[in-house]
Scaffold this active site. Structure first.
Site, PDB file in Angstrom:
ATOM      1  N   GLY A  13       0.815  -1.219   0.000  1.00  0.00           N
ATOM      2  CA  GLY A  13       0.000   0.000   0.000  1.00  0.00           C
ATOM      3  C   GLY A  13       0.844   1.261   0.000  1.00  0.00           C
ATOM      4  O   GLY A  13       0.492   2.256   0.645  1.00  0.00           O
ATOM      5  N   SER A 149      -4.382   0.902  14.333  1.00  0.00           N
ATOM      6  CA  SER A 149      -5.042   2.192  14.492  1.00  0.00           C
ATOM      7  C   SER A 149      -5.533   2.288  15.929  1.00  0.00           C
ATOM      8  O   SER A 149      -5.773   1.253  16.574  1.00  0.00           O
ATOM      9  CB  SER A 149      -6.250   2.239  13.543  1.00  0.00           C
ATOM     10  OG  SER A 149      -7.167   3.224  13.955  1.00  0.00           O
ATOM     11  N   TYR A 162     -13.377  -2.587  10.624  1.00  0.00           N
ATOM     12  CA  TYR A 162     -12.024  -2.005  10.610  1.00  0.00           C
ATOM     13  C   TYR A 162     -11.326  -2.240  11.947  1.00  0.00           C
ATOM     14  O   TYR A 162     -10.174  -2.694  11.997  1.00  0.00           O
ATOM     15  CB  TYR A 162     -12.137  -0.503  10.317  1.00  0.00           C
ATOM     16  CG  TYR A 162     -10.827   0.243  10.228  1.00  0.00           C
ATOM     17  CD1 TYR A 162     -10.037   0.171   9.090  1.00  0.00           C
ATOM     18  CD2 TYR A 162     -10.395   1.055  11.281  1.00  0.00           C
ATOM     19  CE1 TYR A 162      -8.836   0.879   9.008  1.00  0.00           C
ATOM     20  CE2 TYR A 162      -9.205   1.760  11.202  1.00  0.00           C
ATOM     21  CZ  TYR A 162      -8.428   1.671  10.063  1.00  0.00           C
ATOM     22  OH  TYR A 162      -7.255   2.374   9.983  1.00  0.00           O
TER      23      TYR A 162
HETATM   24  N1  NAD Z   1      -4.662   8.085   7.912  1.00  0.00           N
HETATM   25  C1  NAD Z   1      -5.037   7.755   9.144  1.00  0.00           C
HETATM   26  O1  NAD Z   1      -5.539   8.592   9.900  1.00  0.00           O
HETATM   27  C2  NAD Z   1      -4.855   6.348   9.648  1.00  0.00           C
HETATM   28  C3  NAD Z   1      -5.231   6.081  10.974  1.00  0.00           C
HETATM   29  C4  NAD Z   1      -5.056   4.803  11.482  1.00  0.00           C
HETATM   30  C5  NAD Z   1      -4.518   3.819  10.689  1.00  0.00           C
HETATM   31  N2  NAD Z   1      -4.191   4.077   9.394  1.00  0.00           N
HETATM   32  C6  NAD Z   1      -3.663   2.977   8.584  1.00  0.00           C
HETATM   33  O2  NAD Z   1      -2.501   3.386   7.909  1.00  0.00           O
HETATM   34  C7  NAD Z   1      -2.360   2.618   6.712  1.00  0.00           C
HETATM   35  C8  NAD Z   1      -2.099   3.533   5.535  1.00  0.00           C
HETATM   36  O3  NAD Z   1      -3.263   4.344   5.325  1.00  0.00           O
HETATM   37  P1  NAD Z   1      -3.198   5.828   4.695  1.00  0.00           P
HETATM   38  O4  NAD Z   1      -3.794   6.729   5.684  1.00  0.00           O
HETATM   39  O5  NAD Z   1      -1.852   6.102   4.157  1.00  0.00           O
HETATM   40  O6  NAD Z   1      -4.282   5.665   3.532  1.00  0.00           O
HETATM   41  P2  NAD Z   1      -4.149   5.948   1.942  1.00  0.00           P
HETATM   42  O7  NAD Z   1      -5.495   5.684   1.384  1.00  0.00           O
HETATM   43  O8  NAD Z   1      -3.540   7.288   1.727  1.00  0.00           O
HETATM   44  O9  NAD Z   1      -3.097   4.840   1.476  1.00  0.00           O
HETATM   45  C9  NAD Z   1      -3.377   3.471   1.575  1.00  0.00           C
HETATM   46  C10 NAD Z   1      -2.901   2.792   0.308  1.00  0.00           C
HETATM   47  O10 NAD Z   1      -3.216   1.376   0.401  1.00  0.00           O
HETATM   48  C11 NAD Z   1      -3.640   0.964  -0.879  1.00  0.00           C
HETATM   49  N3  NAD Z   1      -4.473  -0.237  -0.818  1.00  0.00           N
HETATM   50  C12 NAD Z   1      -5.726  -0.340  -0.329  1.00  0.00           C
HETATM   51  N4  NAD Z   1      -6.187  -1.581  -0.510  1.00  0.00           N
HETATM   52  C13 NAD Z   1      -5.207  -2.281  -1.131  1.00  0.00           C
HETATM   53  C14 NAD Z   1      -5.092  -3.609  -1.583  1.00  0.00           C
HETATM   54  N5  NAD Z   1      -6.112  -4.470  -1.464  1.00  0.00           N
HETATM   55  N6  NAD Z   1      -3.933  -4.024  -2.180  1.00  0.00           N
HETATM   56  C15 NAD Z   1      -2.908  -3.146  -2.314  1.00  0.00           C
HETATM   57  N7  NAD Z   1      -2.971  -1.851  -1.924  1.00  0.00           N
HETATM   58  C16 NAD Z   1      -4.103  -1.427  -1.322  1.00  0.00           C
HETATM   59  C17 NAD Z   1      -4.425   2.144  -1.428  1.00  0.00           C
HETATM   60  O11 NAD Z   1      -4.578   2.092  -2.839  1.00  0.00           O
HETATM   61  C18 NAD Z   1      -3.596   3.328  -0.940  1.00  0.00           C
HETATM   62  O12 NAD Z   1      -2.659   3.756  -1.904  1.00  0.00           O
HETATM   63  C19 NAD Z   1      -3.636   1.782   6.589  1.00  0.00           C
HETATM   64  O13 NAD Z   1      -3.408   0.481   7.079  1.00  0.00           O
HETATM   65  C20 NAD Z   1      -4.598   2.514   7.490  1.00  0.00           C
HETATM   66  O14 NAD Z   1      -5.629   1.678   7.961  1.00  0.00           O
HETATM   67  C21 NAD Z   1      -4.332   5.316   8.867  1.00  0.00           C
END
Ligand code: NAD
Length: 272
Positions: A13, A149, A162
């Protein structure tokens, strides 16, 4: 203080958001990085941004055969696999009475089953390599960082799927820390509060939805929730993807060689 020169990393990702920032920081510390994303277009752009130490493989990490392909591609490209960051994720939220089986399962698939399969796919190479190194009297530390998270550690209304996936990956982390200690692998998990990425964009406007397996899924957070989160955050703001990458880099570095099975929360002090 340290270099990741000669280390090979795999970050799922990593086309955008936190994963891209992690890939960039790993590469700037000297690691070769295999990037992955379901979204091929942003992945190519990210690969270019990470630079000459990057390669990429676009695939849906929840497809049953994708984790093995990704591990094999990393080994073929770099001849090693020293750092695995299970970062890919998205939200598909609703209150429990409106959450379908498919929706709940999708959250377990991306946040728990896919990391499990990636680690299982890597287990053969990691165990054989570690056994050889240990027989030669060498201690080479390898690193696994999973992503959770505060929704997984504390729960969050509207996120039963989630938060279940994100809680599950903590169990996976703690178990692998015990199984893989003997192979000199540190296995840890970083949990985020609100980090400014697509995932928490204000829930309005044309980009507030992503396509996943034939579904248009709204992603984002109500503006009033974002305002409240900032107001109650001890640091008074949300985090940036670069700040979110920091604790992951710590867990990928020799600075954490004697830390395993831990949950590190990167939330500016908020806990929902
Ligand atoms: N942004 C926040 O506030 C936050 C909070 C808690 C946890 N997280 C976690 O951090 C991680 C990154 O999230 P982010 O905020 O950068 O989101 P984002 O949407 O900016 O990036 C996530 C990436 O994962 C990719 N992705 C999704 N499903 C996929 C799949 N099946 N196969 C391959 N790639 C896939 C998406 O295309 C995207 O580019 C995630 O696990 C998310 O749950 C984020």
């Amino acid at each position: 203080m340290f270099t990741l020169e000669s280390k090979a990393a795999l970050v799922t990702g990593s086309g955008r958001g936190i994963g891209r920032a992690i890939a960039k920081q790993l590469a700037s510390a000297g690691a070769s990085v295999m990037l992955n994303d379901i979204d091929a277009e942003v992945l190519k752009e990210a690969e270019g941004e990470v630079g000459p130490r990057a390669k990429s493989l676009a695939c849906d990490i929840t497809a049953a055969d994708a984790p093995q392909k990704l591990v094999d591609a990393t080994l073929a490209a770099f001849g090693s696999l020293d750092i695995i960051v299970n970062n890919a994720g998205y939200t598909w939220d609703n209150v429990i009475q409106k959450m379908s089986d498919e929706q709940f399962q999708a959250m377990l698939d991306i946040h728990l089953v896919a990391p499990f399969r990636v680690l299982r796919a890597a287990s053969g190479w990691i165990r054989e390599t570690a056994k050889r190194e240990i027989a030669e009297g060498r201690r080479v530390m390898r690193k696994v960082v999973n992503i959770t998270s505060i929704s997984g550690t504390e729960g969050n209304a509207g996120q039963s799927g989630y938060s279940s996936g994100k809680a599950g990956v903590i169990g996976l982390t703690k178990t692998l820390a015990k199984e893989w200690g003997r192979y000199n692998v540190n296995v840890n998990v970083v949990g985020y509060g609100l980090i400014e990425t697509r995932l928490i964009q204000p829930l309005s406007g044309p980009t507030a939805s992503i396509e996943m397996k034939g579904h248009q899924i709204p992603v984002g957070v109500q503006q009033r929730m974002l305002d409240a989160a900032k107001a109650t955050n001890p640091l008074g703001r949300l985090g940036t993807p670069e700040e979110a990458a920091g604790p992951v880099i710590f867990f990928c570095s020799p600075l954490s060689d004697y830390v395993s099975g831990e949950v590190l929360i990167c939330s500016g002090g908020s806990r929902f």
